[in-house]
Write a protein that holds these residues in place. Structure first.
Motif, mmCIF file in Angstrom:
data_model
loop_
_atom_site.group_PDB
_atom_site.id
_atom_site.type_symbol
_atom_site.label_atom_id
_atom_site.label_comp_id
_atom_site.label_asym_id
_atom_site.label_seq_id
_atom_site.Cartn_x
_atom_site.Cartn_y
_atom_site.Cartn_z
ATOM 1 N N TRP A 55 0.818 -1.207 0.000
ATOM 2 C CA TRP A 55 0.000 0.000 0.000
ATOM 3 C C TRP A 55 0.856 1.264 0.000
ATOM 4 O O TRP A 55 0.406 2.327 -0.429
ATOM 5 C CB TRP A 55 -0.925 0.004 1.222
ATOM 6 N N ASP A 59 0.083 4.433 -2.217
ATOM 7 C CA ASP A 59 -0.111 5.763 -1.639
ATOM 8 C C ASP A 59 0.829 6.784 -2.272
ATOM 9 O O ASP A 59 0.452 7.943 -2.488
ATOM 10 C CB ASP A 59 0.117 5.717 -0.122
ATOM 11 N N SER A 107 -6.508 4.377 -3.610
ATOM 12 C CA SER A 107 -5.682 5.322 -2.847
ATOM 13 C C SER A 107 -5.794 6.736 -3.408
ATOM 14 O O SER A 107 -5.828 7.716 -2.655
ATOM 15 C CB SER A 107 -4.220 4.872 -2.859
ATOM 16 N N THR A 111 -6.994 10.074 -1.451
ATOM 17 C CA THR A 111 -6.072 11.215 -1.356
ATOM 18 C C THR A 111 -6.688 12.476 -1.947
ATOM 19 O O THR A 111 -6.628 13.562 -1.349
ATOM 20 C CB THR A 111 -4.752 10.888 -2.080
ATOM 21 N N GLY A 172 -11.267 0.682 0.436
ATOM 22 C CA GLY A 172 -10.478 1.813 0.921
ATOM 23 C C GLY A 172 -10.648 2.049 2.409
ATOM 24 O O GLY A 172 -9.694 2.378 3.118
#
Length: 605
Positions: A55, A59, A107, A111, A172
């Motif tokens: 991850w 990210d 991700s 974000t 998520g």
């Protein structure tokens, strides 16, 4: 030791990366390049699974994609160009490639939603949720799409939408504000879709269920209850499926949304039957959904809400249904009649909900003391409301006894109560006082008084009635019978037992947070029948003085308990008590004029 790249090289790499990102299919190219350059091998290769599971890399890519490059004219222009490509990352067919890209897309969604919520909603969330928004009862359907039978949302669109929502929200698992707010309006449509999938085999049923459970668990409790009200049909203003829309099975095994066919006049009975059946199925499916929400406490809170709603509906004045023909009614009378009919429908719906919840939920529906207290409070309120309207029944009397028995069980030691728990229990004091005054059953009256005393003293004083109620609720044998099998026969054994009980009383007072200076009522008073075989003379002068002081205590429960103690000692013809008959009589007469029911009834006894 790895050396950091020089600044000029980092700037050049960033510039080249941004330029590639702004070209057609730039997102896919950048994602592939970073994953392969990070040691993951070719996208979809042997190491792709490991890269997808990392991850941190996802990210990192998400931060790159969410950052607007300098080459872009504005953040909005950048989001307008880049967001459709991010949505496409969800839809790769190759399993390994799809796994990598989906994690990056998830991700990136999170974000962007954190950093630019407005732009994320406009260019990411709205396009993703568009098929659901199109079916809302508040949506304006174009006239060109109003043709009966026309497909409003295709099978592929709806399936892709549900799968994408599952990946963003459930996988998520980040309750970002804009994510929650964007999904909240379409929960009614999503629940209707879930109900439709329960009618037959569907591959999106589990996805719908997981999405609903996730959002209900993450929402504030008030919003979650409001959503459940809408699902059940209790809130007509809640967003739901458009009245002209319906779900239908599609040719490829999925589901599509179409415009309803117009009903002929001769099919009104059939339409009414379908409507009632659909509403009943919705309630049952809601019960199935809530059966998965017991551990988080949502099922218990909604059950308590239904009880309160039933009480609220019961206390409303019911006007008589008029049987005049419609033509003779004025517009105002017609509106009143319609409101009355809707009120009756609401009552029936609440009763049906309670029946389904009682059937589907387990005995662990209440997960904390607060919920149990709220349940008891709702029961007490309903009992008082029924008495006020003279509609009290045997069933309600039994329910009231059961709920008060629950409180007795908690106070009897089945639950380790803290001072904060007693603060919650004190919410019942006004209701218990009202029940003790207005309820016709003397047994329930006495139990209400005793429960109020026990709660007010934080369990330091408890009568035998509380113990009996607790044992009856637990369906156990009354411990009093066991005591009578082994009566005390000597003064020494009684004194030892009395001393032990007093020590336990002091320890219990410390545990419940009572002040050490508060007068302590001897524990044997709470079990008067168990001590009827004791010899007189066991009460000491110090004990008598302590209880006499308590009889003038400003705290109502303490004073009432002291009066009952003195009464018990007189009945047992305790020597010390008989020596002060005149003083005790004066105390009882003074308290007969007391305004509080606790003290008044204790003085009479």
């Amino acid at each position: 030791m790895r050396c950091r790249a020089p600044a000029w090289l980092r700037r050049l790499c960033g510039q080249l990366l941004s330029e590639r990102l702004m070209r057609p299919s730039g997102v896919q190219a950048v994602v592939r390049g970073i994953l392969e350059g990070a040691g993951a091998g070719a996208a979809g290769g042997s190491d792709a699974e490991a890269a997808a599971a990392d991850w941190k890399k996802c990210d990192l890519i998400a931060k790159i994609l969410a950052s607007c490059p300098q080459q872009s004219l504005s953040p909005e222009d950048y989001y307008r160009d880049i967001c459709p490509q991010i949505l496409d990352l969800f839809h790769f067919q190759d399993k390994l490639t799809a796994r990598q890209f989906q994690r990056v897309a998830t991700s990136t969604f999170i974000t962007m939603s954190r950093e630019c919520p407005q732009l994320a909603f406009k260019y990411l969330l709205q396009p993703m949720l568009a098929p659901l928004y199109r079916c809302l009862n508040t949506a304006e359907i174009p006239e060109s799409d109003m043709v009966p039978g026309i497909i409003l949302v295709s099978e592929e669109e709806l399936t892709r939408c549900i799968e994408d929502v599952f990946k963003v929200y459930v996988v998520g698992n980040e309750p970002v504000t804009v994510l929650m707010e964007s999904l909240f309006p379409v929960l009614g449509v999503l629940f209707s879709l879930y109900c439709f999938t329960k009618q037959s085999v569907s591959h999106i049923r589990s996805l719908c269920q997981e999405i609903l459970l996730w959002i209900l668990g993450k929402l504030e409790r008030k919003k979650a209850i409001a959503s459940l009200k809408g699902f059940a049909g209790l809130d007509k203003t809640a967003s739901s499926l458009h009245s002209l829309c319906q779900f239908r099975a599609a040719t490829q095994g999925g589901i599509m949304v179409t415009i309803k066919e117009a009903n002929c006049d001769e099919d009104e009975d059939e339409a009414l039957y379908q409507k009632v059946s659909s509403e009943q199925c919705q309630v049952e499916h809601l019960g199935d959904l809530l059966s998965h929400c017991q551990e988080c406490g949502l099922a218990g809170d909604f059950f308590i809400f239904c009880l309160k709603e039933l009480t609220h509906l019961a206390v409303e004045d019911e006007a008589e249904l008029k049987t005049k023909p419609f033509s003779s009614k004025s517009l105002l009378e017609s509106e009143e009649h319609q409101a009355l009919v809707e009120g009756q429908q609401q009552k029936l719906l609440v009763l049906q909900l309670l029946a389904v919840l009682c059937e589907r939920m387990s005995e662990q529906i209440f997960t904390n003391i607060t919920q149990v207290v709220d349940f008891v409070a709702a029961t007490l309120q309903r009992a008082c409301a029924s008495l006020a309207h003279q509609t009290e029944s045997t069933v309600e009397s039994q329910t009231l006894s059961m709920s008060m028995g629950l409180v007795a069980v908690m106070l009897g030691g089945a639950v380790q109560l803290k001072s904060s728990d007693f603060a919650v229990l004190k919410q019942l004091l006004p209701l218990l006082e009202k029940v003790s005054k207005v309820y016709p059953d003397p047994v329930i009256q006495e139990l209400a008084i005793d429960l109020r005393i026990t709660i007010s003293t934080h369990g330091a004083f408890s009568t035998e009635a509380v113990s009996v109620a607790a044992q009856s609720t637990l369906n156990k044998k009354d411990p009093e019978g066991k005591r009578e099998e082994q009566p005390q026969t000597s003064h020494e054994s009684y004194s030892s037992e009395s001393h032990r009980k007093q020590q336990q009383g002091h320890e219990k007072s410390k545990q419940t947070g009572l002040k050490s200076s508060a007068p302590l009522i001897p524990q044997e008073v709470s079990e008067p029948r168990a001590t009827t075989n004791q010899k007189s003379g066991s009460v000491t002068t110090d004990q008598l003085q302590e209880v006499l002081l308590s009889a003038y205590d400003p705290q109502i429960p303490t004073r009432a308990a002291a009066l009952r103690t003195l009464s018990c000692w007189i009945e047992r013809r305790e020597t010390k008590a008989l020596e002060m008959q005149e003083k005790l009589l004066k105390i009882f007469l003074e308290n007969l004029e007391h305004e509080d029911t606790f003290v008044y009834l204790s003085a009479i006894q």
